[in-house]
Write a protein that holds these residues in place. Structure first.
Motif, PDB file in Angstrom:
ATOM      1  N   ASP A  22       0.818  -1.218   0.000  1.00  0.00           N
ATOM      2  CA  ASP A  22       0.000   0.000   0.000  1.00  0.00           C
ATOM      3  C   ASP A  22       0.851   1.267   0.000  1.00  0.00           C
ATOM      4  O   ASP A  22       0.513   2.258  -0.645  1.00  0.00           O
ATOM      5  CB  ASP A  22      -0.923   0.017   1.225  1.00  0.00           C
ATOM      6  CG  ASP A  22      -1.964  -1.078   1.163  1.00  0.00           C
ATOM      7  OD1 ASP A  22      -2.285  -1.497   0.036  1.00  0.00           O
ATOM      8  OD2 ASP A  22      -2.446  -1.494   2.225  1.00  0.00           O
ATOM      9  N   VAL A  23       1.973   1.235   0.734  1.00  0.00           N
ATOM     10  CA  VAL A  23       2.817   2.433   0.808  1.00  0.00           C
ATOM     11  C   VAL A  23       3.374   2.763  -0.566  1.00  0.00           C
ATOM     12  O   VAL A  23       3.379   3.928  -1.000  1.00  0.00           O
ATOM     13  CB  VAL A  23       3.957   2.215   1.823  1.00  0.00           C
ATOM     14  CG1 VAL A  23       4.895   3.416   1.823  1.00  0.00           C
ATOM     15  CG2 VAL A  23       3.392   1.970   3.222  1.00  0.00           C
ATOM     16  N   ALA A  24       3.817   1.751  -1.276  1.00  0.00           N
ATOM     17  CA  ALA A  24       4.378   1.975  -2.611  1.00  0.00           C
ATOM     18  C   ALA A  24       3.315   2.484  -3.573  1.00  0.00           C
ATOM     19  O   ALA A  24       3.558   3.383  -4.387  1.00  0.00           O
ATOM     20  CB  ALA A  24       5.005   0.685  -3.138  1.00  0.00           C
ATOM     21  N   ILE A  25       2.100   1.937  -3.477  1.00  0.00           N
ATOM     22  CA  ILE A  25       1.018   2.370  -4.369  1.00  0.00           C
ATOM     23  C   ILE A  25       0.661   3.824  -4.109  1.00  0.00           C
ATOM     24  O   ILE A  25       0.412   4.602  -5.030  1.00  0.00           O
ATOM     25  CB  ILE A  25      -0.216   1.460  -4.191  1.00  0.00           C
ATOM     26  CG1 ILE A  25       0.099   0.043  -4.679  1.00  0.00           C
ATOM     27  CG2 ILE A  25      -1.419   2.016  -4.951  1.00  0.00           C
ATOM     28  CD1 ILE A  25      -1.006  -0.951  -4.418  1.00  0.00           C
ATOM     29  N   GLU A  26       0.630   4.213  -2.828  1.00  0.00           N
ATOM     30  CA  GLU A  26       0.265   5.589  -2.487  1.00  0.00           C
ATOM     31  C   GLU A  26       1.261   6.606  -3.048  1.00  0.00           C
ATOM     32  O   GLU A  26       0.908   7.769  -3.255  1.00  0.00           O
ATOM     33  CB  GLU A  26       0.192   5.746  -0.959  1.00  0.00           C
ATOM     34  CG  GLU A  26      -1.020   5.046  -0.347  1.00  0.00           C
ATOM     35  CD  GLU A  26      -1.058   5.218   1.148  1.00  0.00           C
ATOM     36  OE1 GLU A  26      -0.109   5.831   1.684  1.00  0.00           O
ATOM     37  OE2 GLU A  26      -2.018   4.754   1.774  1.00  0.00           O
ATOM     38  N   GLN A  27       2.494   6.187  -3.307  1.00  0.00           N
ATOM     39  CA  GLN A  27       3.514   7.110  -3.811  1.00  0.00           C
ATOM     40  C   GLN A  27       3.509   7.216  -5.332  1.00  0.00           C
ATOM     41  O   GLN A  27       4.346   7.918  -5.905  1.00  0.00           O
ATOM     42  CB  GLN A  27       4.898   6.640  -3.320  1.00  0.00           C
ATOM     43  CG  GLN A  27       5.041   6.711  -1.798  1.00  0.00           C
ATOM     44  CD  GLN A  27       6.341   6.108  -1.299  1.00  0.00           C
ATOM     45  OE1 GLN A  27       7.076   5.476  -2.063  1.00  0.00           O
ATOM     46  NE2 GLN A  27       6.619   6.314  -0.013  1.00  0.00           N
ATOM     47  N   ILE A  28       2.594   6.509  -5.969  1.00  0.00           N
ATOM     48  CA  ILE A  28       2.492   6.544  -7.434  1.00  0.00           C
ATOM     49  C   ILE A  28       1.289   7.382  -7.832  1.00  0.00           C
ATOM     50  O   ILE A  28       0.179   7.185  -7.301  1.00  0.00           O
ATOM     51  CB  ILE A  28       2.357   5.116  -8.005  1.00  0.00           C
ATOM     52  CG1 ILE A  28       3.539   4.241  -7.578  1.00  0.00           C
ATOM     53  CG2 ILE A  28       2.257   5.155  -9.525  1.00  0.00           C
ATOM     54  CD1 ILE A  28       3.404   2.783  -7.975  1.00  0.00           C
ATOM     55  N   ASP A  29       1.437   8.308  -8.748  1.00  0.00           N
ATOM     56  CA  ASP A  29       0.323   9.119  -9.231  1.00  0.00           C
ATOM     57  C   ASP A  29      -0.747   8.240  -9.863  1.00  0.00           C
ATOM     58  O   ASP A  29      -0.452   7.166 -10.420  1.00  0.00           O
ATOM     59  CB  ASP A  29       0.812  10.144 -10.263  1.00  0.00           C
ATOM     60  CG  ASP A  29       1.682  11.219  -9.636  1.00  0.00           C
ATOM     61  OD1 ASP A  29       1.541  11.452  -8.425  1.00  0.00           O
ATOM     62  OD2 ASP A  29       2.510  11.801 -10.366  1.00  0.00           O
ATOM     63  N   ARG A  30      -1.994   8.709  -9.792  1.00  0.00           N
ATOM     64  CA  ARG A  30      -3.090   7.931 -10.355  1.00  0.00           C
ATOM     65  C   ARG A  30      -2.877   7.645 -11.844  1.00  0.00           C
ATOM     66  O   ARG A  30      -3.201   6.567 -12.345  1.00  0.00           O
ATOM     67  CB  ARG A  30      -4.410   8.691 -10.157  1.00  0.00           C
ATOM     68  CG  ARG A  30      -4.834   8.859  -8.717  1.00  0.00           C
ATOM     69  CD  ARG A  30      -5.276   7.527  -8.110  1.00  0.00           C
ATOM     70  NE  ARG A  30      -6.449   6.999  -8.772  1.00  0.00           N
ATOM     71  CZ  ARG A  30      -7.706   7.369  -8.494  1.00  0.00           C
ATOM     72  NH1 ARG A  30      -7.924   8.299  -7.581  1.00  0.00           N
ATOM     73  NH2 ARG A  30      -8.724   6.822  -9.128  1.00  0.00           N
ATOM     74  N   PHE A  31      -2.347   8.619 -12.575  1.00  0.00           N
ATOM     75  CA  PHE A  31      -2.084   8.424 -13.998  1.00  0.00           C
ATOM     76  C   PHE A  31      -1.093   7.279 -14.200  1.00  0.00           C
ATOM     77  O   PHE A  31      -1.287   6.394 -15.034  1.00  0.00           O
ATOM     78  CB  PHE A  31      -1.543   9.711 -14.614  1.00  0.00           C
ATOM     79  CG  PHE A  31      -1.164   9.583 -16.060  1.00  0.00           C
ATOM     80  CD1 PHE A  31      -2.123   9.710 -17.052  1.00  0.00           C
ATOM     81  CD2 PHE A  31       0.153   9.335 -16.440  1.00  0.00           C
ATOM     82  CE1 PHE A  31      -1.780   9.581 -18.389  1.00  0.00           C
ATOM     83  CE2 PHE A  31       0.505   9.205 -17.766  1.00  0.00           C
ATOM     84  CZ  PHE A  31      -0.463   9.325 -18.755  1.00  0.00           C
ATOM     85  N   ASP A  32      -0.001   7.282 -13.412  1.00  0.00           N
ATOM     86  CA  ASP A  32       1.007   6.235 -13.536  1.00  0.00           C
ATOM     87  C   ASP A  32       0.475   4.887 -13.045  1.00  0.00           C
ATOM     88  O   ASP A  32       0.900   3.831 -13.543  1.00  0.00           O
ATOM     89  CB  ASP A  32       2.260   6.617 -12.747  1.00  0.00           C
ATOM     90  CG  ASP A  32       3.020   7.770 -13.400  1.00  0.00           C
ATOM     91  OD1 ASP A  32       2.960   7.884 -14.634  1.00  0.00           O
ATOM     92  OD2 ASP A  32       3.653   8.561 -12.666  1.00  0.00           O
ATOM     93  N   GLN A  33      -0.451   4.925 -12.073  1.00  0.00           N
ATOM     94  CA  GLN A  33      -1.049   3.669 -11.608  1.00  0.00           C
ATOM     95  C   GLN A  33      -1.785   2.972 -12.747  1.00  0.00           C
ATOM     96  O   GLN A  33      -1.667   1.757 -12.934  1.00  0.00           O
ATOM     97  CB  GLN A  33      -2.011   3.935 -10.450  1.00  0.00           C
ATOM     98  CG  GLN A  33      -1.352   4.278  -9.128  1.00  0.00           C
ATOM     99  CD  GLN A  33      -2.367   4.455  -8.008  1.00  0.00           C
ATOM    100  OE1 GLN A  33      -3.468   3.917  -8.082  1.00  0.00           O
ATOM    101  NE2 GLN A  33      -1.995   5.219  -6.991  1.00  0.00           N
ATOM    102  N   ALA A  34      -2.551   3.748 -13.496  1.00  0.00           N
ATOM    103  CA  ALA A  34      -3.286   3.159 -14.621  1.00  0.00           C
ATOM    104  C   ALA A  34      -2.327   2.609 -15.671  1.00  0.00           C
ATOM    105  O   ALA A  34      -2.542   1.519 -16.229  1.00  0.00           O
ATOM    106  CB  ALA A  34      -4.213   4.214 -15.223  1.00  0.00           C
ATOM    107  N   GLN A  35      -1.270   3.356 -15.963  1.00  0.00           N
ATOM    108  CA  GLN A  35      -0.307   2.914 -16.970  1.00  0.00           C
ATOM    109  C   GLN A  35       0.440   1.659 -16.508  1.00  0.00           C
ATOM    110  O   GLN A  35       0.596   0.691 -17.265  1.00  0.00           O
ATOM    111  CB  GLN A  35       0.692   4.040 -17.260  1.00  0.00           C
ATOM    112  CG  GLN A  35       1.659   3.736 -18.408  1.00  0.00           C
ATOM    113  CD  GLN A  35       2.644   4.863 -18.601  1.00  0.00           C
ATOM    114  OE1 GLN A  35       3.422   5.170 -17.698  1.00  0.00           O
ATOM    115  NE2 GLN A  35       2.595   5.504 -19.760  1.00  0.00           N
ATOM    116  N   LEU A  36       0.884   1.670 -15.242  1.00  0.00           N
ATOM    117  CA  LEU A  36       1.612   0.518 -14.718  1.00  0.00           C
ATOM    118  C   LEU A  36       0.718  -0.719 -14.695  1.00  0.00           C
ATOM    119  O   LEU A  36       1.177  -1.836 -14.981  1.00  0.00           O
ATOM    120  CB  LEU A  36       2.122   0.832 -13.307  1.00  0.00           C
ATOM    121  CG  LEU A  36       2.868  -0.301 -12.577  1.00  0.00           C
ATOM    122  CD1 LEU A  36       4.071  -0.774 -13.395  1.00  0.00           C
ATOM    123  CD2 LEU A  36       3.292   0.151 -11.177  1.00  0.00           C
ATOM    124  N   SER A  37      -0.530  -0.538 -14.338  1.00  0.00           N
ATOM    125  CA  SER A  37      -1.454  -1.669 -14.321  1.00  0.00           C
ATOM    126  C   SER A  37      -1.577  -2.301 -15.710  1.00  0.00           C
ATOM    127  O   SER A  37      -1.602  -3.526 -15.853  1.00  0.00           O
ATOM    128  CB  SER A  37      -2.821  -1.205 -13.823  1.00  0.00           C
ATOM    129  OG  SER A  37      -3.726  -2.270 -13.817  1.00  0.00           O
TER     130      SER A  37
END
Length: 544
Positions: free
Chosen positions: A475-490
């Motif tokens: 969770d800590v690592a996910i919180e440090q990623i921008d929502r835009f990058d979260q979608a791209q990384l997913s």
């Protein structure tokens, strides 16, 4: 400032048993004017005309014992001094015509004399400020000794009695104010199930619901998403009113989405024996069962039009027709309706009766979902743990880091809480059940977060980001990623799991840009991209 006493002639108390003994007995209207520390400048005495002789005697005696007091007589007519409506109307008319001058006179309303009905009416009119006054309560002496001489000069001081002035401005009474606040806090605690909620808007709504619930029996409509707590709050409203002796019947609830057609009619309104095939016995129906109590109709928008028409009559007239009967049945209940639908839109679409909506939405409260009350999640976690302990007999708590991790997830704006408090209850129940030695660990929290996100995503197959990220990162690592990058990384992780090598995955991911390079190295580009987020190819593959 002059002191003015307003009071009724006491037909019983102001009249001695024998005329010659009148100085030896306590008479409230006369005794008020004999107090050493209360100088009465004027006594406005309200007299029923049939007691004129007694009034003349009392007025004369007041003049004798208190020459500085001017008695002003006001004749009133009462056919029945025990008729509340008549007495209230008479006294109300008197105070409406009375020339009050509060800048120059202070007024005391004497509530010792008159019938109990009259005393109540005087209290109400003073409390409502129709009389801009304080209340004057006089009391007889503890003992009465016979005077040696029957004259006002020989009246012993013990026959005068005592008095007390009561100011109905309750804000001046600290103890009373504290007591009322305590009662208010207790009522609010009942409505909130004892949860110390922090959301200001929700707390303000609970305060308003408390006032409305205790002040009226009018229907209450509660709207909001499924799982927002409408049923629980309805039960708490019932508990509050029952504690205040405002209802003595049962709490009856039904989800209208579970009943249809003839079953709905029979369930709600009952039926007589033989009303239809299979009706071997008469049935009272839920409306009759709720007589003198409370009826909670959840998802009221699911009722058919016929049931809506019958319900409207039951609300307005307190009567309805059981199925197959030609005789009306009476039931006096308070209705609380719940709905997660837009009833105004249903009215416009012809699915809900406009007259019924007008009748039930006098008091409408929208319960916010859990995602709208994130500041209340923390105290609700404690509530759910307590409920689990009550039901299971096992006390369970969080490890400190586990609680922080779950709160971080629970209060994050991206956390959906689609089923609202039902989701929270299920999550706490699962973690508590799986806990070892009554302690919820961070590992259990991580597993529950994955489960919740996967459940919310399953209803939207296009939303792949939540479960994929939580399976590869904490969770800590996910919180440090921008929502835009979260979608791209997913999306990158999704493609990686379709291939057995970095090169194959890279070719799909960089299909457009690789054509512009003379010597593309798709595997290296993908390796570097994953490394930005602390991931390696093996990390992605191990989770698949």
């Amino acid at each position: 400032m002059k002191t003015v006493v307003i009071g009724l002639l006491g037909v019983q108390l102001d009249q001695p048993r024998k005329s010659r003994d009148r100085w030896n007995h306590w008479r409230p209207s006369v005794a008020v004017c004999q107090q050493d520390d209360l100088i009465v400048d004027r006594f406005d005495l309200l007299v029923e005309r049939r007691y004129s002789k007694l009034a003349e005697q009392v007025i004369g005696d007041i003049t004798t014992v208190s020459p500085e007091t001017r008695v002003q007589r006001h004749d009133i007519s009462l056919n029945d001094p025990w008729d509340f409506e008549e007495v209230y109307a008479t006294l109300h008319g008197f105070c409406r015509q009375y020339p009050f001058e509060p800048e120059h006179e202070r007024y005391l309303v004497h509530i010792t004399t008159g019938t109990h009905v009259a005393q109540i009416c005087l209290f109400l009119l003073t409390e409502s400020r129709h009389f801009p006054a304080r209340l004057l309560q006089s009391s007889p002496p503890t003992t009465q000794r016979q005077s040696r001489r029957n004259s006002p000069k020989s009246v012993e001081r013990h026959s005068v009695g005592t008095y007390q002035i009561v100011d109905l401005d309750l804000s001046r009474y600290d103890d009373l104010a504290k007591r009322f606040k305590q009662e208010h806090d207790e009522a609010a605690s009942i409505l909130k199930s004892g949860i110390k909620t922090r959301d200001p808007a929700f707390n303000a709504m609970i305060d308003r619901i408390e006032r409305v619930s205790l002040a009226t029996k009018a229907p209450i409509l509660m709207t909001g998403p499924t799982g927002a707590g409408k049923t629980r709050l309805a039960k708490r409203i019932y508990e509050l009113k029952r504690n205040r002796r405002q209802v003595d019947g049962p709490f009856v609830e039904v989800n209208c989405a579970t009943i249809r057609g003839d079953q709905a009619m029979s369930t709600l309104f009952g039926h007589i024996k033989g009303a239809f095939t299979g009706a071997n016995q008469a049935r009272a129906g839920l409306l009759k069962t709720a007589d003198t109590g409370m009826l909670f109709l959840d998802e009221i928008g699911e009722l058919g039009m016929d049931e809506q028409a019958m319900l409207l009559r039951a609300i307005e007239d307190k009567t309805f027709m059981p199925v197959g009967s030609d005789r009306p049945t009476c039931s006096d209940f308070q209705l609380i309706a719940g709905s997660n639908r837009d009833l105004l839109a249903d009215v416009a679409g012809g699915k809900f009766r406009e007259d019924l909506l007008s009748r039930i939405n006098l008091w409408t409260f929208r319960l916010p979902g859990l995602a709208e009350r994130r500041s209340d999640i923390d105290p609700n976690i404690d509530f759910e743990l307590h409920q689990y302990a009550v039901s299971s007999g096992d006390k369970v708590t969080f490890n400190q880091d586990a609680r922080k991790a779950f709160l971080r997830f629970a209060t994050d704006p991206s956390t959906k809480w689609k089923a609202n408090f039902r989701d929270l209850n299920a999550a706490i129940t699962r973690m508590a059940t799986l806990s070892d030695n009554g302690r919820i660990t961070k590992k259990l929290v991580s597993e529950e977060i994955v489960r919740l996100r996967a459940g919310w995503t399953s209803s939207n197959p296009n939303d792949l980001s939540a479960p994929l990220l939580t399976e590869c990162l904490d969770d800590v690592a996910i919180e440090q990623i921008d929502r835009f990058d979260q979608a791209q990384l997913s999306e990158v992780i999704h493609v990686c799991r379709k291939h057995k090598s970095l090169s194959a995955a890279g070719r799909e991911l960089f299909q457009a840009s690789r054509l512009l390079k003379t010597r593309p190295n798709d595997a290296d580009r993908l390796r570097k991209y994953l490394a930005r987020f602390g991931l390696q190819w093996e990390d992605v593959q191990q989770s698949s």
